[in-house]
Design a protein around this motif. Structure first.
Motif, PDB file in Angstrom:
ATOM      1  N   GLY A   2       0.936  -1.379  -0.121  1.00  0.00           N
ATOM      2  CA  GLY A   2       0.203   0.381   0.197  1.00  0.00           C
ATOM      3  C   GLY A   2       0.660   1.232  -0.135  1.00  0.00           C
ATOM      4  N   LEU A  18      -0.534   0.937  -8.123  1.00  0.00           N
ATOM      5  CA  LEU A  18       0.239   0.340  -6.853  1.00  0.00           C
ATOM      6  C   LEU A  18      -0.418  -1.497  -7.240  1.00  0.00           C
ATOM      7  CD1 LEU A  18      -0.605   2.193  -4.099  1.00  0.00           C
ATOM      8  CD2 LEU A  18       1.092   2.092  -4.841  1.00  0.00           C
ATOM      9  N   LEU A  30      -0.911  -4.993  -5.092  1.00  0.00           N
ATOM     10  CA  LEU A  30      -0.551  -5.272  -2.960  1.00  0.00           C
ATOM     11  C   LEU A  30       0.157  -6.789  -3.774  1.00  0.00           C
ATOM     12  CD1 LEU A  30      -4.184  -4.120  -2.609  1.00  0.00           C
ATOM     13  CD2 LEU A  30      -1.649  -2.807  -1.860  1.00  0.00           C
ATOM     14  N   THR A  34      -9.456   4.845  -2.249  1.00  0.00           N
ATOM     15  CA  THR A  34      -8.950   5.281  -1.339  1.00  0.00           C
ATOM     16  C   THR A  34      -9.783   4.757  -0.376  1.00  0.00           C
ATOM     17  OG1 THR A  34      -7.703   7.611  -2.093  1.00  0.00           O
ATOM     18  CG2 THR A  34      -8.524   7.207   0.942  1.00  0.00           C
ATOM     19  N   VAL A  71      -4.104   2.449   1.284  1.00  0.00           N
ATOM     20  CA  VAL A  71      -4.590   3.116   0.025  1.00  0.00           C
ATOM     21  C   VAL A  71      -4.485   4.641   0.064  1.00  0.00           C
ATOM     22  CG1 VAL A  71      -4.863   2.704  -2.776  1.00  0.00           C
ATOM     23  CG2 VAL A  71      -4.027   0.424  -1.239  1.00  0.00           C
TER      24      VAL A  71
END
Length: 121
Positions: free
Chosen positions: A9, A18, A20, A90, A117
């Motif tokens: 994150g 991103l 994960l 988010t 995140v």
């Protein structure tokens, strides 16, 4: 006892990416479905994506075409590549595995610790 450990994150600008990861550790277990959930402030936890043992995937409509879930069964790990991130992505992201602990026959859900995140506009 099986444990799930998440990583990946962080803070990213809108449009960024991103990745994960979530790995299960322990002994004498097998994993069925692997999934990612998320929970934004003031909202209920929601399913983002899931992947079955055979590789079949399913996504929430809000992330289709932007997020990709994958798994490495040899490493007991699930990944989620998140592209074209939006501020509405988010949230705290949680991995969830359906795990069978030998010699028991039933599966139970295990959760990761959660990873934040944050997508800035």
């Amino acid at each position: 006892q099986v444990q799930l450990v998440e990583s990946g994150g962080g803070l990213v600008q809108a449009g960024g990416s991103l990745r994960l990861s979530c790995a299960a550790s322990g002994t004498d277990f097998s994993i069925n479905t692997m999934a990612w959930y998320r929970q934004a402030p003031g909202k209920q936890r929601e399913l983002v994506a899931q992947i079955l043992t055979g590789g079949i995937t399913d996504y929430a409509d809000s992330v289709k075409g932007r997020f990709t879930i994958s798994r490495d069964n040899a490493k007991n790990t699930v990944y989620m590549q998140m592209n074209s991130l939006k501020p509405e992505d988010t949230a705290v992201y949680y991995c969830n595995f359906a795990i069978r602990n030998y010699p028991f026959r039933t599966y139970r859900n295990y959760w990761g610790q959660g990873t934040q995140v944050t997508v800035s506009s």
